[in-house]
Design an enzyme around this catalytic site. Structure first.
Site, mmCIF file in Angstrom:
data_model
loop_
_atom_site.group_PDB
_atom_site.id
_atom_site.type_symbol
_atom_site.label_atom_id
_atom_site.label_comp_id
_atom_site.label_asym_id
_atom_site.label_seq_id
_atom_site.Cartn_x
_atom_site.Cartn_y
_atom_site.Cartn_z
ATOM 1 N N LYS A 1 19.866 19.803 17.614
ATOM 2 C CA LYS A 1 20.765 20.710 16.916
ATOM 3 C C LYS A 1 20.360 21.021 15.720
ATOM 4 O O LYS A 1 20.756 22.020 15.040
ATOM 5 C CB LYS A 1 21.719 19.718 16.428
ATOM 6 C CG LYS A 1 22.510 19.378 17.356
ATOM 7 C CD LYS A 1 23.163 18.259 17.814
ATOM 8 C CE LYS A 1 24.588 17.441 18.819
ATOM 9 N NZ LYS A 1 25.531 16.768 18.315
ATOM 10 N N GLY B 1 27.456 14.459 23.939
ATOM 11 C CA GLY B 1 28.136 13.631 24.422
ATOM 12 C C GLY B 1 28.518 12.504 23.578
ATOM 13 O O GLY B 1 29.809 11.444 23.873
ATOM 14 N N LYS C 1 27.539 16.274 5.495
ATOM 15 C CA LYS C 1 28.324 15.978 4.896
ATOM 16 C C LYS C 1 29.842 15.793 5.749
ATOM 17 O O LYS C 1 29.815 16.355 6.674
ATOM 18 C CB LYS C 1 28.882 17.040 3.810
ATOM 19 C CG LYS C 1 29.933 16.944 3.179
ATOM 20 C CD LYS C 1 29.985 16.493 2.165
ATOM 21 C CE LYS C 1 31.132 15.582 1.321
ATOM 22 N NZ LYS C 1 31.175 14.600 0.275
ATOM 23 N N TYR C 2 29.963 14.308 5.476
ATOM 24 C CA TYR C 2 31.562 13.487 6.789
ATOM 25 C C TYR C 2 32.282 14.177 6.726
ATOM 26 O O TYR C 2 33.106 13.678 5.166
ATOM 27 C CB TYR C 2 30.966 12.335 6.604
ATOM 28 C CG TYR C 2 32.050 12.436 7.690
ATOM 29 C CD1 TYR C 2 32.063 12.322 9.147
ATOM 30 C CD2 TYR C 2 33.257 10.868 7.203
ATOM 31 C CE1 TYR C 2 33.189 11.656 10.004
ATOM 32 C CE2 TYR C 2 34.358 10.463 7.992
ATOM 33 C CZ TYR C 2 33.876 11.250 9.637
ATOM 34 O OH TYR C 2 34.780 10.474 11.033
ATOM 35 N N HIS D 1 34.173 10.097 19.076
ATOM 36 C CA HIS D 1 33.664 11.825 19.575
ATOM 37 C C HIS D 1 33.849 12.020 20.495
ATOM 38 O O HIS D 1 33.449 13.376 20.245
ATOM 39 C CB HIS D 1 32.225 11.607 18.770
ATOM 40 C CG HIS D 1 32.381 11.340 16.952
ATOM 41 N ND1 HIS D 1 32.562 11.305 15.765
ATOM 42 C CD2 HIS D 1 31.279 9.530 16.819
ATOM 43 C CE1 HIS D 1 32.688 10.326 15.716
ATOM 44 N NE2 HIS D 1 31.746 9.798 15.364
ATOM 45 N N LYS E 1 35.716 14.149 23.582
ATOM 46 C CA LYS E 1 37.004 14.543 23.619
ATOM 47 C C LYS E 1 38.422 14.154 24.221
ATOM 48 O O LYS E 1 37.881 13.478 25.334
ATOM 49 C CB LYS E 1 37.037 16.686 23.419
ATOM 50 C CG LYS E 1 36.550 16.904 22.928
ATOM 51 C CD LYS E 1 35.514 18.597 23.060
ATOM 52 C CE LYS E 1 34.990 18.960 22.425
ATOM 53 N NZ LYS E 1 33.754 20.049 23.554
ATOM 54 N N ARG F 1 26.416 25.638 28.216
ATOM 55 C CA ARG F 1 27.068 26.258 29.031
ATOM 56 C C ARG F 1 28.473 26.247 29.827
ATOM 57 O O ARG F 1 29.218 25.633 28.819
ATOM 58 C CB ARG F 1 26.761 24.140 29.741
ATOM 59 C CG ARG F 1 27.035 23.289 28.887
ATOM 60 C CD ARG F 1 27.199 21.441 29.301
ATOM 61 N NE ARG F 1 27.378 20.897 28.283
ATOM 62 C CZ ARG F 1 28.598 20.071 27.620
ATOM 63 N NH1 ARG F 1 29.728 21.123 27.858
ATOM 64 N NH2 ARG F 1 28.945 19.594 26.446
ATOM 65 N N VAL G 1 34.006 21.201 29.886
ATOM 66 C CA VAL G 1 34.556 20.412 30.511
ATOM 67 C C VAL G 1 36.410 21.069 30.141
ATOM 68 O O VAL G 1 37.081 21.194 31.472
ATOM 69 C CB VAL G 1 35.548 18.965 30.395
ATOM 70 C CG1 VAL G 1 36.207 18.233 30.671
ATOM 71 C CG2 VAL G 1 33.939 17.859 29.935
ATOM 72 N N ARG H 1 42.590 14.729 29.314
ATOM 73 C CA ARG H 1 41.480 14.332 30.416
ATOM 74 C C ARG H 1 41.658 13.210 30.865
ATOM 75 O O ARG H 1 41.900 11.847 30.071
ATOM 76 C CB ARG H 1 39.989 14.197 29.566
ATOM 77 C CG ARG H 1 39.447 15.461 28.629
ATOM 78 C CD ARG H 1 38.223 15.439 28.644
ATOM 79 N NE ARG H 1 37.518 16.342 28.403
ATOM 80 C CZ ARG H 1 36.032 16.224 27.606
ATOM 81 N NH1 ARG H 1 35.281 15.529 27.439
ATOM 82 N NH2 ARG H 1 35.923 17.350 27.055
HETATM 83 P P1 ADP Z 1 28.034 16.085 20.528
HETATM 84 O O1 ADP Z 1 26.949 16.439 21.169
HETATM 85 O O2 ADP Z 1 27.841 14.423 20.434
HETATM 86 O O3 ADP Z 1 29.563 16.311 21.330
HETATM 87 P P2 ADP Z 1 28.627 17.227 17.995
HETATM 88 O O4 ADP Z 1 28.021 17.421 16.801
HETATM 89 O O5 ADP Z 1 29.952 18.669 19.064
HETATM 90 O O6 ADP Z 1 28.134 16.118 18.511
HETATM 91 O O7 ADP Z 1 29.775 16.103 17.445
HETATM 92 C C1 ADP Z 1 31.108 15.519 18.397
HETATM 93 C C2 ADP Z 1 32.353 15.179 17.300
HETATM 94 O O8 ADP Z 1 31.839 14.635 16.298
HETATM 95 C C3 ADP Z 1 32.702 15.852 16.261
HETATM 96 O O9 ADP Z 1 34.524 16.372 17.071
HETATM 97 C C4 ADP Z 1 34.050 15.408 15.246
HETATM 98 O O10 ADP Z 1 34.956 14.928 15.985
HETATM 99 C C5 ADP Z 1 32.486 14.354 14.965
HETATM 100 N N1 ADP Z 1 31.561 14.708 13.658
HETATM 101 C C6 ADP Z 1 30.444 15.915 13.900
HETATM 102 N N2 ADP Z 1 30.147 16.051 13.195
HETATM 103 C C7 ADP Z 1 30.349 15.529 12.080
HETATM 104 C C8 ADP Z 1 30.879 15.844 10.375
HETATM 105 N N3 ADP Z 1 29.837 16.839 10.334
HETATM 106 N N4 ADP Z 1 32.181 15.052 9.554
HETATM 107 C C9 ADP Z 1 33.275 15.081 10.101
HETATM 108 N N5 ADP Z 1 33.235 14.527 11.399
HETATM 109 C C10 ADP Z 1 32.179 15.625 12.705
#
Ligand code: ADP
Length: 448
Positions: free
Chosen positions: A116, A164, A201-202, A235, A237, A291, A294, A337
Site C-alpha cells: 500500500k 481483508g 489521518k483517520y 472494515h 464490506k 483482481r 466480491v 453478502r
Molecule cells: P483492506 O485492504 O484491508 O481492505 P483498506 O485500506 O481498503 O484495507 O481499508 C478498509 C476499510 O478501512 C475502509 O473501507 C475504511 O472503512 C477503513 N479505513 C481505511 N483507511 C481509513 C482512514 N484513513 N480513515 C478512516 N477509515 C479508514
C-alpha cells in the site's frame, strides 16, 4: 482449438467463473480440496482435480499443486478469482515463466499495488488524491511521534501488506500510538510477512467509494463507474451498491476517468478497483485491488456487462472492444453478502444446510454455491453467497431487496440474513445517511 481454463478457487466465485466459461464454450477444470468434493462448482466443471487437504495452504494456496494440475489437464489459462492466490505476485510470476496465462494483471503491477505504501506513492505521481499521511513507511518510534504530530489525532496505523480489513489500528493519543505501532508491526509481520506500517489521518465520517476499471495491457482502459461499499463490519464490506448516491455524476465520471487514464499510462492489464474514502465532497485514495472483487455484480447489473467475460477475453489477448461512451448506467443495484455466521455474535456457523430456497423475480440475482444438504466447511471465509437486486432506482432496489430477503430460506446453519433484513428496512440507510461507521453506530444505538 477449444480453450481450457483452470479455476483456482472455490465457492460462489468458482461457480460464477464456471458459468461464464460454459457460456463461452470454454472447457473448465477446477482444483479443489478434500472437503470441497461435493461443492457445486466441482460437480459442474468439465474436469476436477483434488489437490490437497482442507487447509488453504494444502490446496488453494498450494502453487506447485495448482501448476501441476494445469499441466496434467492441459489448461491454457488460470482464473484465480478473489482472495487466495489472486493477488500473489509470485504465483503470477511463476505462471509467466511456465507459459500458462494468468487471468489477471502482470506480476509487476500486482507487486506495486500489493504494497500500500508503494501504491500510494505510485498513484500520487498521476495526480490521484490520497489521505493525508506519513508519505512512506514509519521506521521508528521517534518518527512515529513526529509524523503523528504533523497529521494530528485520530490516526490509523496501517500495514503496508494488509488486506481483508486486517492490519489496521486507530489511535487517539501518543500512548496508544506507541503501543499500537509495535503491536501492528508484529501482527503485520505474522499475518503478511511484512512488518512495514504507515500512518493515515483517520477520517471521521467517510463513505467507501470505489471505481471498477478494466485495462487490456495494449494501451486501452475504461472505467465502469463507482460502487458505494460503506456498510462494513470491522472494515469488511457487507452491503454494496452502484452507483453511489448524492455524489454528482460529473464528479464520479471525472474520478473514474482519472483511474482509467492511470491504467492507460501504466498499461494495466485486467480488472482492477481503485478504492477511495469520500468525505466532505473530496476523494482520498486508499488502495488498489488488482483482481475481480466480491462486489463486481452490482456493476454488472447497472451496466449489463459481464466483467468475467471481459477478463477472459483480455487475458487471451483481445483488445477492449468497449469505448468509454459505450458504458452506460441503468437503474440501481444492491448486493448483500450472506455469511454463515451467528447474526448476534458474528461467530462462524459452519455445518449442513438442511434446506435452501432461493429468492426470485425480476431483477433478483443469487450468486451462491449452496444447495439443500450442502455442508459449509469450517476452513474458509464464512461468505456463502450474495444476493443482488436491480431496480429502476434506489428505492425500488431497496424494496426488491426486502422482498427477496423475506423469500430466501437457509436452514440448518445460522446466517446474517436477520441483520440484512433489518438493514434493508433501515430508514437512515434508505435515506442515504450512511458512512463507514453506520453499522457500528447502529449497534451502539441498539445496545444503549
Ligand atoms: P483492506 O485492504 O484491508 O481492505 P483498506 O485500506 O481498503 O484495507 O481499508 C478498509 C476499510 O478501512 C475502509 O473501507 C475504511 O472503512 C477503513 N479505513 C481505511 N483507511 C481509513 C482512514 N484513513 N480513515 C478512516 N477509515 C479508514
Amino acid at each position: 482449438m477449444a480453450y481450457k481454463i483452470l479455476i483456482a478457487n472455490r465457492g460462489e466465485i468458482a461457480l460464477r467463473i464456471l458459468r461464464t466459461c460454459k457460456e463461452l464454450g470454454i472447457k473448465t477444470v477446477i482444483v479443489h480440496s478434500t472437503v470441497d468434493r461435493q461443492s457445486l462448482p466441482v460437480r459442474l466443471a468439465d474436469e476436477r482435480i483434488c489437490i490437497g487437504g482442507p487447509q488453504p495452504t494444502q490446496s488453494y494456496l498450494n502453487i506447485p499443486a495448482i501448476i501441476t494440475a494445469a499441466e496434467i489437464s492441459g489448461a491454457h489459462a488460470i482464473h484465480p478469482g478473489y482472495g487466495f492466490l489472486s493477488e500473489n505476485p509470485s504465483f503470477a510470476e511463476q505462471l509467466e515463466h511456465t507459459g500458462f496465462t494468468f487471468i489477471g494483471p502482470s506480476s509487476h503491477h500486482i507487486k506495486i499495488m500489493g504494497d500500500k505504501v508503494e501504491a500510494i506513492k505510485f498513484v500520487k505521481q498521476y495526480g490521484i488524491p490520497c489521505v493525508p499521511g506519513s508519505d512512506g513507511p514509519i521506521l521508528n518510534e521517534q518518527q512515529a511521534v513526529n509524523v503523528a504530530e504533523s497529521i494530528g489525532y485520530p490516526l490509523i496505523i496501517k500495514a503496508a501488506g494488509g488486506g481483508g480489513g486486517r492490519g489496521m489500528r486507530v489511535v487517539h493519543d501518543n500512548k496508544q500510538l506507541l503501543e499500537g505501532f509495535s503491536l501492528t508491526k508484529a501482527e503485520a509481520k505474522a499475518a503478511f510477512n511484512n512488518p512495514c506500517v504507515y500512518f493515515e489521518k483517520y477520517l471521521t465520517h467517510p463513505r467507501h467509494i470505489e471505481f471498477q476499471i478494466l485495462g487490456d495491457g495494449q494501451g486501452q482502459a475504461v472505467h465502469f463507474g463507482a460502487r458505494d461499499c460503506s456498510i462494513q463490519r470491522r472494515h469488511q464490506k457487507i452491503i454494496e451498491e452502484a452507483q453511489p448516491i448524492d455524489i454528482p455524476n460529473e464528479k464520479l465520471m471525472e474520478m473514474g476517468e482519472k483511474c482509467a487514464s492511470l491504467c492507460r499510462a501504466m498499461n494495466y492489464r485486467g480488472a482492477g478497483t481503485f478504492e477511495f474514502l469520500y468525505q466532505d465532497e473530496e476523494f482520498y485514495f486508499i488502495e488498489m485491488n488488482t483482481r475481480i472483487q466480491v462486489e463486481h455484480p452490482v456493476t454488472e447489473m447497472i451496466t449489463g456487462i459481464d466483467l468475467i467475460k471481459q477478463q477472459i477475453s483480455i487475458a487471451f489477448g483481445s483488445k477492449i472492444q468497449l469505448a468509454q461512451k459505450d458504458i452506460s448506467f441503468h437503474g440501481h443495484a444492491i448486493e448483500c453478502r450472506i455469511n454463515a455466521e451467528d447474526p448476534e455474535t458474528y461467530l462462524p456457523s459452519p455445518g449442513i444446510v438442511s434446506f435452501y430456497h432461493p429468492p426470485g423475480g425480476p431483477g433478483v440475482r443469487m450468486d451462491t454455491h449452496v444447495y439443500s444438504t450442502y455442508s459449509v466447511p469450517p476452513y474458509y471465509d464464512s461468505m456463502i453467497g450474495k444476493l443482488i437486486v436491480h431496480g429502476a432506482n434506489r428505492l425500488e432496489a431497496f424494496n426488491k431487496l426486502s422482498v427477496a430477503l423475506d423469500e430466501i430460506v437457509i436452514e440448518g446453519i445460522k446466517t446474517n440474513l436477520p441483520l440484512h433484513r433489518l438493514l434493508a428496512a433501515d430508514p437512515d440507510l434508505r435515506a442515504g445517511k450512511h458512512s463507514i461507521h453506520f453499522l457500528q453506530q447502529r449497534s451502539d444505538k441498539i445496545s444503549s
